[in-house]
Design an enzyme around this catalytic site. Structure first.
Site, short mmCIF file in Angstrom:
data_model
loop_
_atom_site.label_atom_id
_atom_site.label_comp_id
_atom_site.label_asym_id
_atom_site.label_seq_id
_atom_site.Cartn_x
_atom_site.Cartn_y
_atom_site.Cartn_z
N ASP A 1 -3.96 -4.97 3.92
CA ASP A 1 -3.66 -3.71 4.60
C ASP A 1 -4.69 -3.40 5.69
OD1 ASP A 1 -2.13 -1.47 5.13
OD2 ASP A 1 -2.59 -0.39 3.28
N ASP A 2 -5.81 -2.79 5.32
CA ASP A 2 -6.87 -2.40 6.27
C ASP A 2 -8.21 -2.83 5.69
OD1 ASP A 2 -5.25 -0.59 8.22
OD2 ASP A 2 -4.70 0.09 6.21
N GLU B 1 4.70 4.12 -0.53
CA GLU B 1 3.25 4.07 -0.74
C GLU B 1 2.85 5.41 -1.36
OE1 GLU B 1 0.94 3.93 2.88
OE2 GLU B 1 -0.84 3.13 1.88
N HIS C 1 6.83 0.61 6.18
CA HIS C 1 6.07 1.13 5.05
C HIS C 1 6.98 2.11 4.30
CE1 HIS C 1 2.64 -0.53 7.08
NE2 HIS C 1 1.75 0.05 6.30
N HIS D 1 0.83 -8.23 5.52
CA HIS D 1 0.63 -6.78 5.71
C HIS D 1 -0.83 -6.56 6.08
CE1 HIS D 1 1.45 -2.48 3.97
NE2 HIS D 1 0.55 -2.45 4.94
N HIS E 1 -3.05 -4.52 9.24
CA HIS E 1 -3.15 -3.74 10.48
C HIS E 1 -4.41 -4.20 11.20
CE1 HIS E 1 -0.22 -0.68 8.95
NE2 HIS E 1 -0.69 -1.10 7.79
N1 ADE Z 1 -1.68 2.55 8.88
C1 ADE Z 1 -2.64 1.67 8.55
N2 ADE Z 1 -2.66 1.48 7.23
C2 ADE Z 1 -1.66 2.24 6.71
C3 ADE Z 1 -1.17 2.47 5.41
N3 ADE Z 1 -1.67 1.88 4.33
N4 ADE Z 1 -0.15 3.34 5.26
C4 ADE Z 1 0.39 3.95 6.32
N5 ADE Z 1 -0.03 3.77 7.56
C5 ADE Z 1 -1.05 2.91 7.76
ZN ZN Z 2 -0.16 -0.73 5.85
#
Ligand code: ADE
Ligand code: ZN
Length: 339
Positions: A279-280, A201, A198, A16, A18
């Site tokens: 994630d990011d 969350e 997703h 996971h 991005h």
């Molecule tokens: N796009 C990038 N990170 C995300 C996240 N955690 N939730 C939803 N969209 C995303």
């Molecule tokens: Zn994500």
């Protein structure tokens, strides 16, 4: 061996991630200058200072702005190559990375510019770092399903030969339930793609159930809120559904109030196939190993939990059986050597 080195030595996959969320502040500044893109920051420190979020949408606003620095194929290559270096150094042996084609095509960047730059870096990473990889395209759930279909059509040649291996769903979750994309997911399944979404969350447990029942996903990204529904948890556990959990993201976006109350251990105890992911990472203060270390310390995870998390990441991957077995054997060798 200290905890960090110990976890680093454990072969694992990141499922996971991005790519647009891995644009480090320094890289963002460099690309903004190189491509003459106007961003409202004068330094990497100013970008870091802007990374204060109370909920998902705060982050998404900055994330959308950040990705505008990506313009040329070499930008996508550089971003992907930098991420691979970093995650390989964290002990990852396999990654399945997302990109958001609509965030590029809407700015006039051809689908192929983004995809080709990313794919060239993934191929380079396999050669130079020995890290295996797959590419997943995500569609933005706050846009229409027709917009998602347009992205899917752009992807057709890449789907046909599996340079794109999967379809996912991301962006603003609340008010955009998975069922909105039922026809697109059916088409993607028909075309042979693996499916993720997703769910849970910020959105409710019912969105997780909908992703499973209406979209027939192979994995759930996040899935935290599934824990609100014990019957759903039992169903996910029985099906062996993998959850790609992102501890530092959850902390930074207010999905959990602190890491001590993160549900990862409860997920494992409930028999869910949870994995740890970043994630990011450029926005949430940590790459894969940082996430492992932070959640291990906060929840007092044991070595057996860490081995389970590493195994789950390989078992939940979309690798073929022989590659999956090879990676699992690497874990077995590390565990055996560890005593
Ligand atoms: N796009 C990038 N990170 C995300 C996240 N955690 N939730 C939803 N969209 C995303
Ligand atoms: Zn994500």
């Amino acid at each position: 061996m200290d905890l960090r080195s110990h976890i680093r030595a454990l072969p694992k996959a990141e499922l996971h991630l991005h790519l647009e969320g891995a644009i480090d502040p320094e890289l963002m500044m460099r690309l903004a200058v190189r491509n003459n893109v106007d961003i409202p920051f004068r330094s990497a420190d100013e970008i870091r200072a802007a990374c204060r979020f109370t909920r998902l949408q705060d982050f998404l606003d900055l994330y959308h702005q950040g990705m505008t620095v990506l313009r040329a194929e070499e930008d996508y290559f550089e971003l992907t190559a930098a991420y691979l270096e970093r995650v390989a150094a964290d002990g990852a042996v396999h990654v399945e990375v997302f990109f958001d084609p609509q965030g590029h095509t809407a700015r006039g960047i051809p689908f192929a510019t983004a995809a080709d730059g990313i794919l060239a870096a993934l191929a380079d990473g396999r050669e130079r770092l020995g890290i295996t990889s797959l590419l997943i395209m995500n569609v933005w759930r706050d846009l229409s399903e027709d917009d998602g279909f347009a992205a899917f059509r752009h992807a057709e040649p890449y789907v046909a030969d599996r340079r794109i291996a999967g379809l996912g769903l991301d962006s603003t979750e609340i008010d955009h339930p998975p069922a909105k994309f039922e026809r697109l997911y059916a088409a993607a399944r028909e075309a042979g793609l693996r499916l993720v979404a997703h769910a849970g969350e910020e959105g409710p447990a019912s969105y997780v159930a909908e992703a499973v029942d209406r979209l027939a996903v192979d994995r759930i990204d996040h899935g935290n809120r599934a824990l609100d529904d014990p019957a759903l948890v039992r169903r996910l556990a029985e099906r062996g559904m993998t959850l790609t959990v992102c501890p530092l993201s959850n902390l930074r976006l207010g999905v959990v109030p602190d890491l001590q109350r993160h549900p990862l251990k409860r997920m494992l105890d409930a028999g869910l196939k949870a994995t740890v992911n970043s994630d990011d990472p450029a926005y949430f203060g940590g790459y894969l190993l940082d996430n492992f270390v932070a959640v291990t310390e906060a929840l007092e995870l044991e070595w057996a939990d860490l081995v389970t998390l590493a195994r789950n990441s390989i078992e939940g991957s979309f690798l073929d059986d022989s590659a999956r077995t090879a990676h699992l054997e690497r874990i077995d060798r590390v565990v055996a050597a560890d005593g």
